[in-house]
Design a protein around this motif. Structure first.
Motif, PDB file in Angstrom:
ATOM      1  N   SER A  41       6.239 -13.197  12.886  1.00 50.03           N
ATOM      2  CA  SER A  41       6.409 -12.023  13.742  1.00 50.03           C
ATOM      3  C   SER A  41       7.143 -10.926  12.961  1.00 50.03           C
ATOM      4  O   SER A  41       7.902 -11.206  12.026  1.00 50.03           O
ATOM      5  CB  SER A  41       7.192 -12.386  14.997  1.00 50.03           C
ATOM      6  OG  SER A  41       8.508 -12.779  14.637  1.00 50.03           O
ATOM      7  N   PRO A  42       6.954  -9.657  13.350  1.00 50.80           N
ATOM      8  CA  PRO A  42       7.616  -8.559  12.644  1.00 50.80           C
ATOM      9  C   PRO A  42       9.140  -8.650  12.686  1.00 50.80           C
ATOM     10  O   PRO A  42       9.816  -8.196  11.756  1.00 50.80           O
ATOM     11  CB  PRO A  42       7.116  -7.309  13.385  1.00 50.80           C
ATOM     12  CG  PRO A  42       5.866  -7.733  14.069  1.00 50.80           C
ATOM     13  CD  PRO A  42       6.043  -9.170  14.398  1.00 50.80           C
ATOM     14  N   ALA A  43       9.698  -9.242  13.741  1.00 54.83           N
ATOM     15  CA  ALA A  43      11.155  -9.248  13.908  1.00 54.83           C
ATOM     16  C   ALA A  43      11.860 -10.063  12.833  1.00 54.83           C
ATOM     17  O   ALA A  43      13.016  -9.786  12.496  1.00 54.83           O
ATOM     18  CB  ALA A  43      11.517  -9.782  15.288  1.00 54.83           C
ATOM     19  N   ILE A  44      11.206 -11.093  12.301  1.00 53.88           N
ATOM     20  CA  ILE A  44      11.892 -11.965  11.339  1.00 53.88           C
ATOM     21  C   ILE A  44      11.307 -11.875   9.926  1.00 53.88           C
ATOM     22  O   ILE A  44      11.800 -12.523   9.009  1.00 53.88           O
ATOM     23  CB  ILE A  44      11.851 -13.429  11.786  1.00 53.88           C
ATOM     24  CG1 ILE A  44      10.416 -13.969  11.696  1.00 53.88           C
ATOM     25  CG2 ILE A  44      12.413 -13.598  13.186  1.00 53.88           C
ATOM     26  CD1 ILE A  44      10.336 -15.473  11.685  1.00 53.88           C
ATOM     27  N   VAL A  96       4.967 -12.903   2.212  1.00 53.33           N
ATOM     28  CA  VAL A  96       5.336 -12.994   3.627  1.00 53.33           C
ATOM     29  C   VAL A  96       4.825 -11.743   4.342  1.00 53.33           C
ATOM     30  O   VAL A  96       5.203 -10.621   3.993  1.00 53.33           O
ATOM     31  CB  VAL A  96       6.863 -13.123   3.814  1.00 53.33           C
ATOM     32  CG1 VAL A  96       7.200 -13.266   5.295  1.00 53.33           C
ATOM     33  CG2 VAL A  96       7.399 -14.318   3.028  1.00 53.33           C
ATOM     34  N   LEU A  97       3.944 -11.949   5.337  1.00 51.34           N
ATOM     35  CA  LEU A  97       3.373 -10.838   6.101  1.00 51.34           C
ATOM     36  C   LEU A  97       3.704 -11.023   7.585  1.00 51.34           C
ATOM     37  O   LEU A  97       3.900 -12.146   8.062  1.00 51.34           O
ATOM     38  CB  LEU A  97       1.853 -10.788   5.927  1.00 51.34           C
ATOM     39  CG  LEU A  97       1.300 -10.656   4.497  1.00 51.34           C
ATOM     40  CD1 LEU A  97      -0.222 -10.650   4.531  1.00 51.34           C
ATOM     41  CD2 LEU A  97       1.820  -9.389   3.820  1.00 51.34           C
ATOM     42  N   SER A  98       3.727  -9.900   8.289  1.00 49.13           N
ATOM     43  CA  SER A  98       3.881  -9.965   9.745  1.00 49.13           C
ATOM     44  C   SER A  98       2.534  -9.696  10.400  1.00 49.13           C
ATOM     45  O   SER A  98       1.613  -9.179   9.766  1.00 49.13           O
ATOM     46  CB  SER A  98       4.908  -8.927  10.213  1.00 49.13           C
ATOM     47  OG  SER A  98       4.368  -7.622  10.147  1.00 49.13           O
ATOM     48  N   TYR A  99       2.414 -10.066  11.662  1.00 50.63           N
ATOM     49  CA  TYR A  99       1.154  -9.860  12.373  1.00 50.63           C
ATOM     50  C   TYR A  99       0.787  -8.379  12.426  1.00 50.63           C
ATOM     51  O   TYR A  99      -0.399  -8.024  12.434  1.00 50.63           O
ATOM     52  CB  TYR A  99       1.258 -10.425  13.800  1.00 50.63           C
ATOM     53  CG  TYR A  99       1.439 -11.936  13.827  1.00 50.63           C
ATOM     54  CD1 TYR A  99       0.381 -12.781  13.538  1.00 50.63           C
ATOM     55  CD2 TYR A  99       2.674 -12.490  14.150  1.00 50.63           C
ATOM     56  CE1 TYR A  99       0.543 -14.163  13.562  1.00 50.63           C
ATOM     57  CE2 TYR A  99       2.849 -13.874  14.182  1.00 50.63           C
ATOM     58  CZ  TYR A  99       1.784 -14.705  13.877  1.00 50.63           C
ATOM     59  OH  TYR A  99       1.941 -16.057  13.886  1.00 50.63           O
TER      60      TYR A  99
END
Length: 677
Positions: A636-639, A656-659
């Motif tokens: 998730s973007p938050a972590i 490491v990518l976020s959605y």
């Protein structure tokens, strides 16, 4: 507008007026003297310039002076044919040359015209054409030479830019001179035609309209025609000579007079030979006193110049010691030691052929291409790579430094090829076991004899220059964020400001300083995200910098804006992406342990939990590495930011990518899950 600008404009307008309105004789004489003065100034300037660009306005000046001279010809022709008078200057020149015999004076004038047209003007035109052609043909080579010097660290970016502009201006100058020489040629032809018109129609008008006798008409109009031709041809001859001087001279450190004297008399002993030859001529019926005097002058001059050259040849030992001592005491010699090259490539003496163009080395050209390639891929202007040999290294060893710190090294075997092990089968080939330096893949150094066999067996075979070029490229990519300082960031901002001034003004200097923007861009480069799309980056900063000035968070927002770019970097050809997902339990654990302080947010996990997360990710990454897939972790973007910070020390190669950084069109395939007990 300045007075000098107005004076030039008025001068051009006056020339146009002279073509239409008749001028009195006194005013004509004034303008004729101005024309001669301008021509004298032009030839003196041409003789005292050391390179063509110092007189860059010359082609345009030729056009203006030619127009001025033709306007004078039209005015004097009008006065001669209508009034049999063209001012005191024309009359004086004509009387002085013709004397008592109009036809002899006219022949002398015709010879002067022929010399100007056939010798000087024709020669200048031909030299201008050749100089323009060769200047254009030499441009690519000169540009490559500048790039090579820049790459070798011999010149700075500013100096390279200045030299490129100079090369372009020189080519433009020679091209303009090629065209301007046609004006000179046309002016000479027009002068000849005007002389013929003045004589023929002058005789007709003098005898028919003015009632002159044949002798009187010949004497009057021949004198005025020759005088008019002289006051026109003398400036024309000076301008033609100046044109020849400018286009035939190569760039030198001195003016024409100094170069002629220094180079013509650079061998004093030759004056002895010239003096002896002139003395022998005196033994013939030629004037013995004159030849002997000239021979004595030549021999004495050669003796004096030889003595002076011997005295100036070498400084004394005391002068050398004093000069060296003075240089060492200068503070600049110590201050210069503080300078540090951003990128240094050092190699042992055995690898000198890599960089020596005389031995076929093309490393300098390869580095130029690397800098261009990385500018396109990363959006960052890579500093000049200082290339030099280092006798302290092993003969076949090389190393790469960034800002004084060694970041990579390796060894090459110049008489071998590097064969990387194929992905299939158990093929074996004779060679020296090693590792490919850029990616650490197993490889062998093989002889040229087995190169074809290795390629047929599925090995990837590359030559040593390609090996080191790839290594340099990959190392610079990994350390690009270290090469982006505030100065480089300011240059990027200034470049963007040329096309998007309002966007830049909205972001900097308020609410974000140059240092803040540098941190955001460096954060992107650290994770191999190109910053070439500066407009989108600044659009995002303009939107979110009003809510927060935390550069880490701003970097995350920018990453989401660059989702299309990031997706393209990691998606496969079939628009699929194999990823490892992070379980909800791990995400909640990380989110619950984010500590917020006035200096920013950071992750505070207990060591045991950290170890579990890292161990799980490492196990999943090993599975993907067997399939030669890039390890991509999605969360998730938050972590995302905190998870990447956790992995940087242990698994820096994991992406490491976020959605929010993935485009909806990409097909995400989960091949593993990160979980903890």
């Amino acid at each position: 507008m300045k007075a000098r600008d107005i004076s030039v404009l008025l001068g051009v307008i006056l020339v146009i007026i002279m073509l239409v309105i008749p001028l009195p004789g006194a005013l004509l004489s004034f303008f004729i003297l101005i024309n001669i003065i301008l021509a004298l100034i032009v030839i003196l300037v041409a003789m005292n310039t050391t390179e063509p660009l110092q007189f860059g306005v010359f082609p345009t000046l030729i056009l203006l002076l030619t127009l001025f001279r033709l306007a004078l010809n039209v005015s004097t022709t009008r006065s001669i044919l209508s009034e049999a008078e063209a001012g005191g200057v024309v009359d004086t020149f004509g009387t002085f040359v013709i004397g008592d015999n109009p036809f002899v004076g006219f022949v002398v004038f015709i010879i002067l015209v022929i010399i100007n047209f056939l010798v000087i003007t024709k020669g200048s035109e031909r030299v201008s054409e050749v100089a323009a052609r060769f200047s254009l043909d030499a441009m690519p080579g000169k540009q490559m030479s500048v790039d090579a010097d820049l790459n070798a660290g011999l010149i700075s970016e500013a100096q390279a830019k200045e030299r490129r502009e100079k090369i372009e201006r020189e080519a433009d100058f020679h091209g303009s001179m090629d065209g301007a020489s046609k004006f000179v040629k046309g002016d000479a032809i027009a002068g000849i035609i005007i002389v013929i018109i003045n004589i023929l129609f002058g005789l007709i008008i003098g005898m028919v309209q003015m009632g002159m006798s044949m002798d009187e008409a010949v004497n009057t109009f021949m004198r005025l025609t020759v005088g008019d031709g002289l006051v026109s041809q003398i400036p024309a001859l000076l301008i033609s000579t100046a044109t020849g001087i400018v286009v035939t001279r190569s760039a030198g450190s001195n003016n024409l007079s100094a170069d002629v004297m220094d180079q013509l008399l650079q061998f004093p002993k030759l004056l002895y030979i010239a003096g002896g030859t002139i003395f022998l001529l005196g033994l013939t019926p030629i004037n013995f006193f004159l030849t002997t005097s000239l021979a004595a002058i030549l021999i004495l001059g050669g003796y004096w110049m030889q003595n002076r050259a011997t005295k100036e040849e070498e400084p004394t030992v005391e002068e050398e010691e004093e000069t060296e001592s003075t240089a060492l005491k200068q503070p600049e010699n110590v201050v210069s030691l503080l300078n540090m090259d951003p990128i240094e490539f050092e190699f042992g003496y055995g690898l000198i052929p890599l960089a020596d163009t005389a031995q076929g080395g093309d490393l300098l050209d390869r580095v130029i291409m690397i800098r261009r390639q990385l500018a396109i891929e990363l959006g960052l202007v890579i500093p000049v790579v200082r290339i030099r040999d280092n006798i302290q290294l092993n003969p076949n060893e090389y190393r790469l430094k960034i800002k004084g710190n060694e970041v990579a090294n390796g060894e090459l075997m110049l008489d071998h090829y590097l064969a990387m092990t194929p992905d299939f089968g158990e093929e074996e080939i004779d060679g020296i076991d090693t590792k490919e330096p850029a990616f650490g893949l197993p490889a062998k150094w093989i002889n040229e004899d087995v190169k074809d066999e290795a390629e047929l067996s599925g090995f990837t075979v590359v030559d040593p220059p390609s090996v080191v070029s790839t290594h340099i490229t990959e190392v610079i990519k990994r350390h690009a964020h270290q090469l982006l300082g505030r100065e480089e960031t300011k240059q990027l901002i200034d470049h963007l400001k040329e096309s998007n001034p309002i966007l830049v003004e909205e972001v900097t200097p308020e609410p974000l300083s140059t240092g803040d923007i540098q941190k955001v861009l460096a954060k992107l480069l650290r994770e191999s995200v190109s910053i070439r799309n500066l407009p989108i980056i600044f659009e995002t900063l303009a939107d979110f910098s009003k809510m927060t000035n935390d550069t880490e968070l701003l970097g995350e927002y920018v990453r989401q804006s660059l989702s299309a770019q990031i997706t393209k970097n990691y998606a496969q050809e079939n628009n699929q992406m194999k990823v490892i997902t992070v379980s909800g339990k791990v995400e909640k654990t990380i989110a619950d342990n984010i500590q917020q302080t006035e200096h920013g947010n950071f992750l505070s996990l207990d060591p045991e939990t950290q170890q579990q997360i890292i161990k799980t990710i490492h196990a999943e990454a090993e599975k993907l590495s067997l399939q030669e897939e890039t390890t991509i972790l999605i969360c998730s973007p938050a972590i995302r930011m905190y998870l990447k910070q956790l992995l940087d020390r242990f698994l820096p190669q994991v992406v490491v990518l976020s959605y929010n950084e993935l485009e909806p069109t990409v097909e995400v395939q989960s091949v593993g899950v990160v979980n903890i007990a």
